[in-house]
Design a protein around this motif. Structure first.
Motif, PDB file in Angstrom:
ATOM      1  N   UNK A  98       4.026 -16.218  39.049  1.00 19.26           N
ATOM      2  CA  UNK A  98       3.919 -15.108  39.988  1.00 19.26           C
ATOM      3  C   UNK A  98       3.354 -13.883  39.266  1.00 19.26           C
ATOM      4  N   UNK A  99       2.255 -13.369  39.753  1.00 12.24           N
ATOM      5  CA  UNK A  99       1.673 -12.159  39.174  1.00 12.24           C
ATOM      6  C   UNK A  99       0.786 -11.523  40.229  1.00 12.24           C
ATOM      7  N   UNK A 100       1.141 -10.325  40.664  1.00 11.53           N
ATOM      8  CA  UNK A 100       0.443  -9.663  41.755  1.00 11.53           C
ATOM      9  C   UNK A 100      -0.510  -8.561  41.281  1.00 11.53           C
ATOM     10  N   UNK A 101      -1.172  -8.823  40.173  1.00  4.93           N
ATOM     11  CA  UNK A 101      -2.199  -7.907  39.679  1.00  4.93           C
ATOM     12  C   UNK A 101      -3.349  -7.838  40.694  1.00  4.93           C
ATOM     13  N   UNK A 102      -3.790  -6.649  41.092  1.00  2.25           N
ATOM     14  CA  UNK A 102      -4.920  -6.547  42.031  1.00  2.25           C
ATOM     15  C   UNK A 102      -6.157  -7.268  41.497  1.00  2.25           C
ATOM     16  N   UNK A 103      -6.954  -7.799  42.404  1.00  2.00           N
ATOM     17  CA  UNK A 103      -8.156  -8.526  41.999  1.00  2.00           C
ATOM     18  C   UNK A 103      -9.170  -7.584  41.362  1.00  2.00           C
ATOM     19  N   UNK A 104      -9.960  -8.090  40.413  1.00  2.00           N
ATOM     20  CA  UNK A 104     -11.018  -7.258  39.821  1.00  2.00           C
ATOM     21  C   UNK A 104     -12.010  -6.819  40.888  1.00  2.00           C
ATOM     22  N   UNK A 105     -12.486  -5.589  40.772  1.00  2.00           N
ATOM     23  CA  UNK A 105     -13.508  -5.089  41.679  1.00  2.00           C
ATOM     24  C   UNK A 105     -14.806  -4.898  40.903  1.00  2.00           C
ATOM     25  N   UNK A 106     -15.905  -5.139  41.577  1.00  2.00           N
ATOM     26  CA  UNK A 106     -17.198  -5.189  40.892  1.00  2.00           C
ATOM     27  C   UNK A 106     -18.220  -4.353  41.648  1.00  2.00           C
ATOM     28  N   UNK A 107     -18.941  -3.506  40.917  1.00  2.00           N
ATOM     29  CA  UNK A 107     -20.026  -2.737  41.510  1.00  2.00           C
ATOM     30  C   UNK A 107     -19.572  -1.664  42.470  1.00  2.00           C
ATOM     31  N   UNK A 108     -18.320  -1.205  42.330  1.00  2.00           N
ATOM     32  CA  UNK A 108     -17.779  -0.228  43.271  1.00  2.00           C
ATOM     33  C   UNK A 108     -18.334   1.164  42.965  1.00  2.00           C
ATOM     34  N   UNK A 109     -18.815   1.857  43.989  1.00  2.00           N
ATOM     35  CA  UNK A 109     -19.255   3.239  43.837  1.00  2.00           C
ATOM     36  C   UNK A 109     -20.611   3.422  43.191  1.00  2.00           C
ATOM     37  N   UNK A 110     -21.342   2.330  42.940  1.00  2.00           N
ATOM     38  CA  UNK A 110     -22.657   2.442  42.303  1.00  2.00           C
ATOM     39  C   UNK A 110     -23.700   2.793  43.357  1.00  2.00           C
ATOM     40  N   UNK A 111     -24.353   3.929  43.176  1.00  2.00           N
ATOM     41  CA  UNK A 111     -25.342   4.380  44.158  1.00  2.00           C
ATOM     42  C   UNK A 111     -26.673   3.661  43.943  1.00  2.00           C
ATOM     43  N   UNK A 112     -27.364   3.391  45.042  1.00  2.00           N
ATOM     44  CA  UNK A 112     -28.683   2.785  44.954  1.00  2.00           C
ATOM     45  C   UNK A 112     -29.702   3.820  44.492  1.00  2.00           C
ATOM     46  N   UNK A 113     -30.653   3.393  43.679  1.00  2.00           N
ATOM     47  CA  UNK A 113     -31.743   4.279  43.283  1.00  2.00           C
ATOM     48  C   UNK A 113     -32.771   4.358  44.409  1.00  2.00           C
ATOM     49  N   UNK A 114     -33.634   5.370  44.396  1.00  2.00           N
ATOM     50  CA  UNK A 114     -34.689   5.438  45.419  1.00  2.00           C
ATOM     51  C   UNK A 114     -35.577   4.200  45.423  1.00  2.00           C
TER      52      UNK A 114
END
Length: 475
Positions: free
Chosen positions: A215-231
């Protein structure tokens, strides 16, 4: 055939384990290929360290689930046990994994050796320094490694959702090659995590197939969060969305900013479908807007089909208990024939560099390995073979690096690996426009690619093309 015995329950196992203290066990020889078939046994709930102290030995092969389902606490415990026991020569096989790979640290050099089926940033250094391995392979072929006993895992380390009232867990965000690995391994150690979304399709596994549960309720890894797109990325997305994605198309998108940019440009499209080895959070918005319906598909009609996902909590919440998404094994999702049957199959993938003849490098920077074949070739060819004649195989690339170097090059860097050959490639898209290379001669290809290169590099590329081809590029 089976060895039935009573397992003494661990008294420090938490509420979920306490509910399963009447436990029977059998050997893996009685396992069935069908992970949905309940067996007359239950897992033993233990701590992560205890699970590996009971099972891990020198010379073994360990399979680790990847992407957002990477069981990081279990892999950290495995590393500690291996180091404390002065073990040797343990192979850790995996696809893309998230977070730090502790078993790849220099001090683990003789204890663990990582073997990547698709590389992530956490293993690049150890591969470059010769402490880890990589297997170049099409994503659709990875399950064959386990079924053909080329890779024979002793232990599979996975992460699942808690069991439902019938005892069924879910592999959640990553099905890919997981089922192939766990039906061919001796011992399954599972992290049971309330944060793991319950998904359907090939994701279900009955609790009775798990040997040790943690049993381990560590939140799942998040990837690419908050990365803004370039023009430039935004422009590429707009070009593809406006010119190459039809209403009713079935989409495949690789991972990265450019596929995300394409998704953001499809908000006025209708009846799109998703059949992709993975997808990201951009799909969620299109579903909510009614753009993604999957209604044009003849198979899995009205359903998104994928093999793994990686993204953020919004994406994981969207997946949870959602029958609109079917998570399937990667040898099905990425099967070239299956892909070719989908309506207006549109495959959108990125790369590192493209030479003037159309050779596409996606897994390496020169001799330095960077990622892997993944599903690019599976889908590029599947889209090209589309039985309705409307498939669109697309390679999308920003025309130059952040340092101002052209990504369309006269010749590839020494040692660079070709993932998509010049015969596979059709469309190459940059923020400068679209190059259609299908059926083009070498000098026509050079012309098309120079036209979509960054303006700062077009003159030098034209000179290089003349030196290579002994004639000027021409339309």
């Amino acid at each position: 055939m089976s060895v039935i015995g009573k397992i003494i329950p661990n008294r420090n196992i938490g509420k979920l384990g306490a509910a399963l203290q009447t436990i029977k066990s059998n050997t893996y020889f009685t396992y069935t290929q069908s992970l949905s078939q309940p067996l007359d046994r239950k897992p033993e709930f233990v701590t992560a360290k205890d699970a590996f102290e009971r099972t891990l030995k020198s010379g073994q092969t360990v399979y680790a689930q990847g992407a957002a389902a990477t069981p990081v606490p279990l892999l950290d415990a495995m590393t500690e046990v291996g180091k404390a026991g002065s073990m040797k020569d343990i192979k850790v096989v995996h696809m893309h994994t998230e977070k730090e790979a502790a078993y790849c640290a220099p001090e683990c050099k003789d204890i663990f050796r990582s073997c990547s089926l698709f590389m992530a940033a956490n293993v690049r250094k150890s591969v470059a320094e010769g402490r880890s391995d990589v297997i170049p392979i099409f994503l659709q072929d990875i399950p064959k490694l386990f079924h053909r006993k080329i890779i024979k895992p002793d232990i599979a380390v996975i992460q699942v959702s808690p069991p439902d009232q019938h005892g069924y867990c879910s592999l959640g965000t990553s099905v890919d090659c997981v089922r192939a690995a766990i039906v061919n391994c001796k011992t399954i150690i599972a992290q049971v995590n309330t944060h793991m979304p319950r998904t359907f399709g090939d994701a279900i596994i009955h609790m009775s197939h798990i040997d040790y549960a943690v049993e381990d309720n560590t939140p799942l890894p998040e990837h690419g969060v908050g990365k803004a797109l370039t023009p430039e990325e935004t422009k590429i997305g707009q070009i593809i969305g406006d010119n190459l994605v039809e209403d009713g198309a079935t989409l495949q998108m690789g991972i990265g900013s450019i596929p995300d940019a394409v998704l953001s440009a499809l908000k006025n499209h209708k009846d799109l479908g998703i059949h992709s080895e993975m997808f990201s959070v951009g799909v969620v918005d299109l579903v909510r807007r009614g753009c993604v319906t999957n209604n044009m598909k003849k198979t899995h009609k009205g359903r998104i089909v994928a093999s793994f996902v990686v993204g953020n909590k919004e994406l994981y919440d969207f997946l949870d208990n959602n029958p609109f998404v079917e998570m399937m094994e990667v040898d099905y999702v990425n099967n070239t024939h299956i892909i070719s049957l989908l309506p207006c199959m549109t495959a959108i993938n990125s790369c590192m560099e493209v030479d003037l003849t159309g050779q596409v490098v996606s897994d390496s920077i020169g001799t330095r390995m960077y990622s892997g074949f993944g599903g690019q070739t599976d889908f590029i060819r599947g889209a090209a073979e589309s039985v309705d004649g409307r498939g669109k195989p697309i390679i999308a690339i920003v025309s130059q690096t952040k340092k101002g170097e052209s990504k369309i090059v006269p010749i590839l860097k020494p040692g660079a690996g070709v993932v998509t050959t010049r015969a596979h490639v059709n469309y190459v898209v940059t923020e400068q426009g679209i190059a259609n290379l299908f059926g083009k001669t070498l000098r026509q290809r050079a012309y098309e690619l120079i036209r979509v290169a960054h303006p700062d590099h077009r003159e030098s590329l034209e000179k290089a093309a003349f030196e290579r081809l002994k004639c000027m590029p021409a339309p």
